[in-house]
Design a protein around this motif. Structure first.
Motif, PDB file in Angstrom:
ATOM      1  N   THR A  64       4.300 -11.779   3.953  1.00 60.70           N
ATOM      2  CA  THR A  64       3.001 -11.419   4.266  1.00 60.70           C
ATOM      3  C   THR A  64       2.275 -11.688   2.881  1.00 60.70           C
ATOM      4  OG1 THR A  64       3.344  -9.091   3.622  1.00 60.70           O
ATOM      5  CG2 THR A  64       3.707  -9.802   5.996  1.00 60.70           C
ATOM      6  N   ARG A  65       0.823 -11.846   3.337  1.00 58.12           N
ATOM      7  CA  ARG A  65      -0.302 -11.822   2.243  1.00 58.12           C
ATOM      8  C   ARG A  65      -1.115 -10.706   2.530  1.00 58.12           C
ATOM      9  NH1 ARG A  65       3.311 -14.981   0.702  1.00 58.12           N
ATOM     10  NH2 ARG A  65       2.982 -17.131   0.113  1.00 58.12           N
ATOM     11  N   ASP A  66      -1.422 -10.071   1.180  1.00 58.41           N
ATOM     12  CA  ASP A  66      -2.446  -8.857   1.207  1.00 58.41           C
ATOM     13  C   ASP A  66      -1.989  -7.709   2.208  1.00 58.41           C
ATOM     14  OD1 ASP A  66      -4.113 -10.194  -0.386  1.00 58.41           O
ATOM     15  OD2 ASP A  66      -5.140 -11.409   1.307  1.00 58.41           O
ATOM     16  N   ASN A  67      -0.677  -7.519   2.614  1.00 55.65           N
ATOM     17  CA  ASN A  67      -0.032  -6.436   3.489  1.00 55.65           C
ATOM     18  C   ASN A  67      -0.455  -5.218   2.791  1.00 55.65           C
ATOM     19  OD1 ASN A  67       1.032  -5.478   5.569  1.00 55.65           O
ATOM     20  ND2 ASN A  67       3.141  -5.897   4.945  1.00 55.65           N
ATOM     21  N   SER A  68      -0.913  -4.165   3.477  1.00 55.60           N
ATOM     22  CA  SER A  68      -0.971  -2.851   2.972  1.00 55.60           C
ATOM     23  C   SER A  68      -0.936  -1.898   4.182  1.00 55.60           C
ATOM     24  CB  SER A  68      -2.407  -2.681   2.278  1.00 55.60           C
ATOM     25  OG  SER A  68      -3.377  -2.768   3.261  1.00 55.60           O
ATOM     26  N   PRO A  69      -0.955  -0.466   3.924  1.00 61.37           N
ATOM     27  CA  PRO A  69      -1.135   0.561   4.961  1.00 61.37           C
ATOM     28  C   PRO A  69      -2.148   0.352   6.012  1.00 61.37           C
ATOM     29  CG  PRO A  69      -0.252   1.515   3.043  1.00 61.37           C
ATOM     30  CD  PRO A  69      -0.832   0.226   2.489  1.00 61.37           C
ATOM     31  N   GLU A  70      -3.465  -0.419   5.342  1.00 53.34           N
ATOM     32  CA  GLU A  70      -4.691  -0.526   6.324  1.00 53.34           C
ATOM     33  C   GLU A  70      -4.574  -1.794   6.702  1.00 53.34           C
ATOM     34  OE1 GLU A  70      -4.878   2.442   3.340  1.00 53.34           O
ATOM     35  OE2 GLU A  70      -4.690   0.455   2.648  1.00 53.34           O
TER      36      GLU A  70
END
Length: 776
Positions: A726-732
């Motif tokens: 993933t790229r720029d994966n986060s809880p948001e």
């Protein structure tokens, strides 16, 4: 403090993982160090909000898919399949066999070893009165567990207990205080959910014993006897130093007494065990309820170890199992060897990103998928068959504990990716059991050759179809197909296309799915007439759909719909097994387009499915909507992909991963069910999931981690690894914006098994808002 006084609230917030165990290899942190065996290790029904309880896992030591599990046991009786629950405040001993995450009263829990000091007790005592027997309270803060290791301080005796294991053997290390009355005692009758009905023990020399425990349905066990478990456990055990006095206790169980679970829990039964006769210095003994004790005089901090080989085949094999795996008394070396086994197995799926808690949740889930189906053949390849004869494995390892109704959904599809040889072993084992027993059909829930008949459907047909479709075929294909045909004939929908009765929805829909699986198998094998027949039968799920009510309803034997209960389709057990019609009604994985049409079309179904998730409790504990605590709904979040709304699959699977799985004792919202609950997490957290085993399609969803790498088996794959990045994966940033597969733009919301086996990299660009990616 009694069990009822213990505050369970602590378990909701505290992480109990500890690496405070023997030193492991230096360098990068080993994957096994992320495993927290306490996740799910409670049967507590109050915390679960349901009679099913929570994870029901065991915290003790085991090797990957090993025959032996050396684990603390805190309770005998009740619906406590693992024999342990974290909130219990005393331990009755350390057993060498356990089951993982199951209900139905459980089984195994054999060869219960307990170190003690003081007068000899022949009864374990009870949770409410530990002083009434040999069990001990323990220091909860001292309790540690890791992959292949467990330790605790028994405060009533001031003894430190440690456990480790290898595939066919286990080792305990006890550190005693100074005492002239130190003892190690072994309850040979003990069994989770019942008792072994006859035991034998022989003193080989001053530091070795051997014997067996016979476990039959008369002694309860699996399903309190209804599961038909019938096995004998053989042991060959050695002490690290010669014992002084030794002997046997034998309780005089009257011939006319029943010995099921409720009997062995009774005060009458307990009193007979308390009054057991003591037989000092005997060289051998056989009886109905035996225990063995060995006395020692110990210095402060003195260690005494016990190791034992276990076999379900013979005394000779139990001895060979021990000598092959544990040649010396080096506990730390044995634990290090077990850790290496786990490091190698866990490396089949490597992750990057996420917090330490996320990694612990993931690797513990993967660990829980690598307990069953366990090996039950010995180091020499021998095993006891369903005909009670000794057989020799040739092309496969004999395996047992197939929790079919649970594991066909996620656990076995996961193993087709990372452990295809294991799936091959399982199918060989089920086919051999069918032949050796004379039953000539594939059992849905197998335990040590027992055809328990537990749950419903024909899950072995699903596993066979999925395996064959993926090129896993190193078994007698024609015989497997023959037994699958017999299975569908014996257990299937009637001539009107449905199964009548008040569990008829579950029966009818699950039989229709495995009829679809049979049609695929028949087609691949060139059996066209069978394919046409099974394809017709696969469509009969619609026979229970009530167009007036707009949902599935059970019919009675005359064909009439059974009256609706007050809660309608939300009523648990109305037409269904362990669920309601709202939950079970989504199970038409082989014909989702037909299901959607039957239900009134895409827009109506989409609204209904969305409503289901929006009404689901945030904690995902047992409920009437999306009940992740039980298996029938596990595919449902991925139906949004099929409804052309993949962003909703991404939203809800990430929410489930976040709130239904945690690094805590209460971190599993329902029974582990022999790997199924955890396999769901492994697949969903990796970003892929099979809605319909057998059709080779994996739905793509939002991965929890930045990178997930599956190590592929070169016997079944042309690629070495398949990676989801993933790229720029986060809880948001939970929504997929766009994707590439092996460097090329990829706009489908699914992959095929061929894509995975070819190896490569799927890269997903993540964002905070839903996108049109993956939509038609």
């Amino acid at each position: 403090m009694t069990i009822r006084q213990f505050s369970f609230g602590l378990l909701l917030t505290v992480s109990v993982f500890s690496c405070n165990t023997p030193k492991q290899e230096s360098g990068d942190r080993p994957l096994s160090s992320y495993v927290n065996p306490f996740i799910g290790a409670t049967t507590n029904t109050e915390a679960a909000g349901s009679y099913h309880g929570l994870g029901k896992t065991f915290p003790g030591a085991t090797a990957p898919f090993g025959m032996v599990q050396v684990s603390p046991n805190t309770i005998t009786g009740g619906d406590n399949g693992s024999g342990y629950s974290y909130e219990h405040t005393s331990i009755e001993g350390f057993a060498f066999t356990q089951m993982s995450g199951i209900g139905w009263y459980g089984d195994l829990g054999n060869f219960l070893v307990m170190p003690t000091i003081g007068p000899l007790h022949t009864f374990a005592g009870t949770a409410d009165n530990p002083d009434g027997g040999y069990r001990s309270r323990y220091d909860k803060q001292s309790e540690k567990a890791a992959a292949g290791y467990y330790s605790v301080r028994l405060t009533d005796y001031q003894i430190q207990a440690e456990a480790t294991a290898l595939p066919h053997s286990g080792m305990l290390r006890f550190t005693f205080p100074e005492s002239k009355e130190a003892r190690i005692q072994i309850d040979l009758a003990r069994r989770v959910g019942g008792t072994s009905v006859r035991q034998s023990v022989e003193v080989v020399d001053d530091h070795t014993i051997r014997g067996w425990m016979q476990c039959t349905p008369d002694g309860g066990g699996w399903g309190n006897g209804d599961g038909k478990a019938d096995y004998t456990v053989y042991f060959y055990a050695q002490f690290s130093r010669p014992f002084g006095e030794h002997g046997v206790w034998s309780a005089d169980i009257p011939d006319g007494w029943s010995r099921k679970r409720e009997d062995i829990e009774s005060e009458r039964y307990h009193e007979v065990i308390r009054q057991a006769a003591i037989h000092p210095a005997v060289s051998s003994f056989e009886g109905k309820h035996l225990g063995f004790y060995a006395n020692f005089e110990t210095k402060p901090g003195e260690e005494i170890l016990l190791k034992s080989g276990i076999s379900f085949t013979s005394l000779k094999n139990a001895e060979e199992n021990l000598s092959a795996e544990m040649k010396d008394w080096d506990f730390d070396k044995t634990y290090a060897a077990c850790s290496r086994l786990w490091d190698n197995e866990l490396a089949k799926v490597k992750i990057d990103g996420g917090s330490d808690d996320d990694k612990t949740t993931f690797y513990t889930a993967l660990y829980h998928t690598m307990i069953d189906p366990r090996i039950c053949s010995d180091v020499n390849g021998e095993y006891t068959g369903a005909d009670k004869k000794v057989h020799q494995t040739e092309r496969f390892n004999k395996r047992t504990i197939f929790s079919g109704w649970d594991v066909f959904r996620s656990q076995m599809p996961l193993q087709t990716i990372i452990n295809p040889t294991l799936v091959n072993d399982l199918i060989n084992s089920l086919v051999e059991i069918a032949a050796q027993s004379g039953n000539e059909y594939l059992e849905r829930w197998e335990l040590l050759n027992a055809f328990s008949g537990c749950m419903l459907g024909n899950p072995a047909i699903s596993v066979l179809c999925d395996a064959y479709s993926k090129g896993i075929r190193d078994y007698d294909v024609e015989k497997a197909y023959e037994y699958a045909v017999n299975t569908s004939r014996l257990f299937g929908n009637g001539p009107d296309g449905y199964t009548p009765g008040n569990i008829g929805i579950s029966h009818t829909l699950e039989y229709a799915y495995t009829d679809w699986c049979m049609a695929r198998l028949a087609g691949w094998l060139g059996k066209d007439a069978d394919r046409e027949r099974f394809d017709r039968q696969a469509q009969t799920y619609a026979s229970l759909f009530d167009p007036v009510y707009g949902w599935f309803r059970p019919r009675d034997g005359k064909g009439d719909f059974i009256p609706l209960p007050e809660k309608g389709r939300l009523e648990e057990w109305y037409g269904c097994m362990e669920c309601n019609a709202y939950q079970q009604g989504w199970f038409v994985p082989h014909d989702i387009d037909g299901m959607v049409k039957l239900m009134g079309g895409r827009e109506k179904v989409l609204a209904d499915l969305t409503d289901m998730f929006e009404k689901t409790p945030h904690d995902y504990l047992w409920n009437a909507y999306y009940n992740h605590a039980n298996e029938p709904v596990h595919h449902v979040p991925f139906l949004f992909n099929r409804l052309n709304e993949p962003a909703l699959t991404q939203k809800w699977t990430r929410d489930i991963c976040r709130n239904a799985y945690r690094n805590a004792v209460t971190g599993l919202v329902g029974n582990e069910d022999v790997g199924q609950m955890s396999a769901w997490y492994v697949l969903a957290a990796a970003g892929i999931y099979p809605v319909c085993p057998g059709d080779l399609r994996y739905e793509i969803t939002s991965p929890v981690f930045d990178r997930v790498e599956f190590r592929l088996d070169p016997k079944y794959a042309t690629g070495k690894t398949f990676v989801v990045e993933t790229r720029d994966n986060s809880p948001e940033n939970i929504y997929i914006q766009h994707a590439t597969l092996n460097g090329k733009a990829y706009d489908k919301c699914y992959l095929t098994h061929a894509d995975l086996m070819a190896g490569g990299t799927l890269i997903l660009q993540m964002g905070a808002k839903p996108s049109d990616w993956g939509r038609d």
